[in-house]
Motif scaffolding. Structure first.
Motif, mmCIF file in Angstrom:
data_model
loop_
_atom_site.group_PDB
_atom_site.id
_atom_site.type_symbol
_atom_site.label_atom_id
_atom_site.label_comp_id
_atom_site.label_asym_id
_atom_site.label_seq_id
_atom_site.Cartn_x
_atom_site.Cartn_y
_atom_site.Cartn_z
ATOM 1 N N ASN A 185 0.819 -1.209 0.000
ATOM 2 C CA ASN A 185 0.000 0.000 0.000
ATOM 3 C C ASN A 185 0.853 1.259 0.000
ATOM 4 O OD1 ASN A 185 -2.244 -1.577 -0.012
ATOM 5 N ND2 ASN A 185 -2.959 -1.027 2.022
ATOM 6 N N PHE A 199 -7.289 5.537 1.246
ATOM 7 C CA PHE A 199 -7.194 4.136 1.661
ATOM 8 C C PHE A 199 -8.215 3.806 2.744
ATOM 9 C CE2 PHE A 199 -3.219 4.309 -0.591
ATOM 10 C CZ PHE A 199 -3.011 3.010 -1.006
ATOM 11 N N ASN A 202 -11.758 3.440 1.180
ATOM 12 C CA ASN A 202 -11.942 2.287 0.293
ATOM 13 C C ASN A 202 -11.499 0.978 0.953
ATOM 14 O OD1 ASN A 202 -12.706 3.429 -2.589
ATOM 15 N ND2 ASN A 202 -11.238 4.848 -1.700
ATOM 16 N N ASN A 203 -10.204 0.843 1.205
ATOM 17 C CA ASN A 203 -9.711 -0.391 1.814
ATOM 18 C C ASN A 203 -10.207 -0.573 3.238
ATOM 19 O OD1 ASN A 203 -8.342 -0.968 -0.482
ATOM 20 N ND2 ASN A 203 -6.314 -0.955 0.418
ATOM 21 N N HIS A 382 -8.460 4.688 -10.006
ATOM 22 C CA HIS A 382 -8.723 4.403 -8.595
ATOM 23 C C HIS A 382 -9.338 3.016 -8.412
ATOM 24 C CE1 HIS A 382 -8.513 8.622 -6.612
ATOM 25 N NE2 HIS A 382 -7.461 8.346 -7.335
ATOM 26 N N THR A 383 -10.280 2.669 -9.269
ATOM 27 C CA THR A 383 -10.949 1.367 -9.133
ATOM 28 C C THR A 383 -9.948 0.223 -9.253
ATOM 29 O OG1 THR A 383 -13.018 2.249 -10.041
ATOM 30 C CG2 THR A 383 -12.754 -0.143 -10.038
ATOM 31 N N THR A 385 -6.786 0.361 -8.844
ATOM 32 C CA THR A 385 -5.795 0.416 -7.758
ATOM 33 C C THR A 385 -6.284 -0.349 -6.540
ATOM 34 O OG1 THR A 385 -4.944 2.558 -8.490
ATOM 35 C CG2 THR A 385 -4.507 1.937 -6.208
ATOM 36 N N TRP A 386 -7.578 -0.184 -6.199
ATOM 37 C CA TRP A 386 -8.103 -0.907 -5.035
ATOM 38 C C TRP A 386 -8.132 -2.408 -5.311
ATOM 39 C CZ3 TRP A 386 -6.839 2.600 -2.252
ATOM 40 C CH2 TRP A 386 -7.254 3.923 -2.401
ATOM 41 N N SER A 389 -4.544 -3.491 -4.764
ATOM 42 C CA SER A 389 -4.238 -3.402 -3.334
ATOM 43 C C SER A 389 -4.806 -4.592 -2.582
ATOM 44 C CB SER A 389 -4.800 -2.098 -2.758
ATOM 45 O OG SER A 389 -4.590 -2.036 -1.364
ATOM 46 N N LYS A 390 -6.066 -4.908 -2.821
ATOM 47 C CA LYS A 390 -6.679 -6.037 -2.113
ATOM 48 C C LYS A 390 -6.111 -7.364 -2.598
ATOM 49 C CE LYS A 390 -8.625 -5.348 0.663
ATOM 50 N NZ LYS A 390 -8.045 -4.888 1.939
ATOM 51 N N SER A 440 -14.123 -8.819 -0.968
ATOM 52 C CA SER A 440 -13.489 -7.621 -1.525
ATOM 53 C C SER A 440 -13.973 -7.358 -2.945
ATOM 54 C CB SER A 440 -11.966 -7.784 -1.536
ATOM 55 O OG SER A 440 -11.463 -7.984 -0.244
ATOM 56 N N ILE A 444 -15.952 -3.989 -3.975
ATOM 57 C CA ILE A 444 -15.382 -3.071 -4.960
ATOM 58 C C ILE A 444 -16.350 -2.854 -6.118
ATOM 59 C CG2 ILE A 444 -13.562 -2.804 -6.695
ATOM 60 C CD1 ILE A 444 -11.630 -4.115 -4.724
#
Length: 448
Positions: A185, A199, A202-203, A382-383, A385-386, A389-390, A440, A444
């Motif tokens: 992250n 973060f 979202n996360n 952004h979408t 990226t999450w 990340s997950k 997740s 998302i």
């Protein structure tokens, strides 16, 4: 074409040696980065400019690197010094907190409040592990929790392995919730201009619901093994004073104060304009100025992880500058057909499966330029990226080698006389990781 073949060969060899585990992984990535600089950039491409771009030293001489609107820096091909300086600052600060007795104190205080009962200890240590890992390096959190857990298990005569596995999972999940809690992250956030609150919004939401699911899962997995939480505890154990874990109360107070101030700066960096490397350097300077043992403190910093990440950045720069990662982005785009929903599914599972076996730090490093390429194709940055990340965070929990905290925790447990094999570890973590990944993916798709 030759440059691409050589770059890919060096990268694959690096992954093979990391997976093999015979040589220290920081030496492997640094050797790979040296090969990339000499063999690919200088001999094959004949481009000193590519070397300079990979080292990215000039990025630190820009005003925006230290102070910028929104508190974020721009992505640079090569070594992301924003990541390095911020991570180094957190490591220095946390090492001082550890030496000041903070982690021993909070662990003993919680255990005593629960009257040292095994099942409440497991659930509470998982909560503690997740909360601390949101702001503190998860490796540090796991190392002190493993030692504390083993000591308590010896006193109370129960198997510490279920608690250790739960703590490792919780540390990774807690670290996944914030920008400061997990190296992947930190890499994604500093590279793509995301804030601490991006973060959290979202996360954080995803990790909160995932953590509730995981708590229930581990409770039902181990409720019979650890009992119903009723345990006869000796008066000597109950008489322990958590304050005895603090060797120097002034040092304790100063280190915790610095920690709280740094958390405040991280949370407000988009308002103050202070970038993450600036916050990291401030943490280093203030900690070293206030401790009586600056040299000893610097020696205890995890320089191997710093070297590992620096080597990765240079090696991945080779894939970037030869166009391999653009090809990977195009491949992912073609598989999804440009459909955002399909892209979410593809990215989560692609990064999760890869991170389970090659460590989530290199996976996150690889995916930064891939995400930028996908963004240029019209996919919302952004979408995706999450998703990455997950995928990297949760996929990395599934195996003993998928994340640095896993490796540290399993090795620490082995040193304490409680080895954890692949079979026993994956028996509990793989189903939990699958549940959180599915959750997740659904969240998302719903949120974005």
């Amino acid at each position: 074409m030759l440059s691409q073949i050589l770059a890919l060969a060096i990268f694959v060899l690096m992954l093979v040696f990391i997976f093999w585990g015979k040589y220290p992984r920081h030496l492997v990535t640094l050797a790979a980065s040296g090969g990339m600089l000499v063999v690919v950039f200088l001999l094959s491409m004949g481009s000193p400019e590519a070397v300079w771009k990979a080292l990215s030293i000039d990025s630190m001489f820009h005003t925006q690197f230290w102070f910028a609107h929104g508190g974020v820096t721009e992505f640079n091909v090569g070594i992301n010094w924003s990541t390095i300086l911020f991570l180094l600052g957190m490591m220095v600060m946390v090492e001082e907190m550890s030496e000041a007795g903070f982690f021993d104190w909070i662990c003993l205080r919680l255990a005593k409040a629960l009257r040292f009962r095994p099942m409440p200890l497991m659930l509470s240590f998982m909560v503690l592990s997740a909360l601390l890992s949101m702001f503190v390096d998860s490796i540090t959190v796991i190392l002190f929790l493993v030692v504390a857990t083993v000591r308590l298990a010896h006193f109370l005569k129960f198997d510490p392995v279920p608690l250790i596995i739960g703590e490792i999972f919780a540390a990774n999940l807690g670290g996944a919730a914030t920008m400061s809690g997990d190296p992947p992250n930190i890499i994604l956030g500093t590279s793509l201009g995301l804030s601490f609150w991006d973060f959290i919004r979202n996360n954080g939401t995803i990790c909160f619901w995932g953590f509730l699911v995981v708590l229930l899962y581990f409770y039902f997995c181990f409720r019979k093994k650890l009992g119903d939480g009723i345990q006869t505890t000796s008066p000597e154990l109950l008489d322990l004073d958590p304050a005895d874990a603090i060797p120097n109360h002034n040092r304790f107070t100063v280190s915790v104060t610095i920690f709280l101030v740094v958390l405040f700066l991280i949370a407000t960096h988009t308002n103050t304009g202070l970038t993450m490397p600036t916050v990291g350097v401030l943490a280093i300077v203030v900690t070293l100025l206030t401790t009586k043992y600056p040299v000893s403190l610097l020696k205890r910093v995890d320089w191997e992880t710093i070297g590992f990440i620096v080597g990765l950045f240079v090696t991945v720069s080779g894939l970037e500058q030869t166009g391999i990662l653009d090809s990977l982005a195009q491949c992912l785009y073609d598989i999804s057909g440009g459909d955002p929903t399909v892209m979410v599914i593809v990215l989560i599972w692609f990064t999760a499966i890869a991170s389970a076996f090659i460590d989530n730090i290199p996976m996150a490093t690889i995916m930064v330029p891939v995400l930028l390429s996908l963004s240029s194709m019209g996919i919302d940055l952004h979408t995706v990226t999450w998703c990455v990340s997950k995928g990297t965070d949760i996929g990395g929990i599934a195996t003993p080698i998928g994340a640095s905290a896993n490796v540290a925790g399993v090795l620490a447990a082995g040193r304490e006389g409680h080895p954890i094999g692949w079979k026993r570890y994956c028996k509990y973590t793989v189903p939990a990781a699958l549940m959180v990944l599915i959750l997740s993916m659904v969240l998302i798709l719903t949120m974005h």
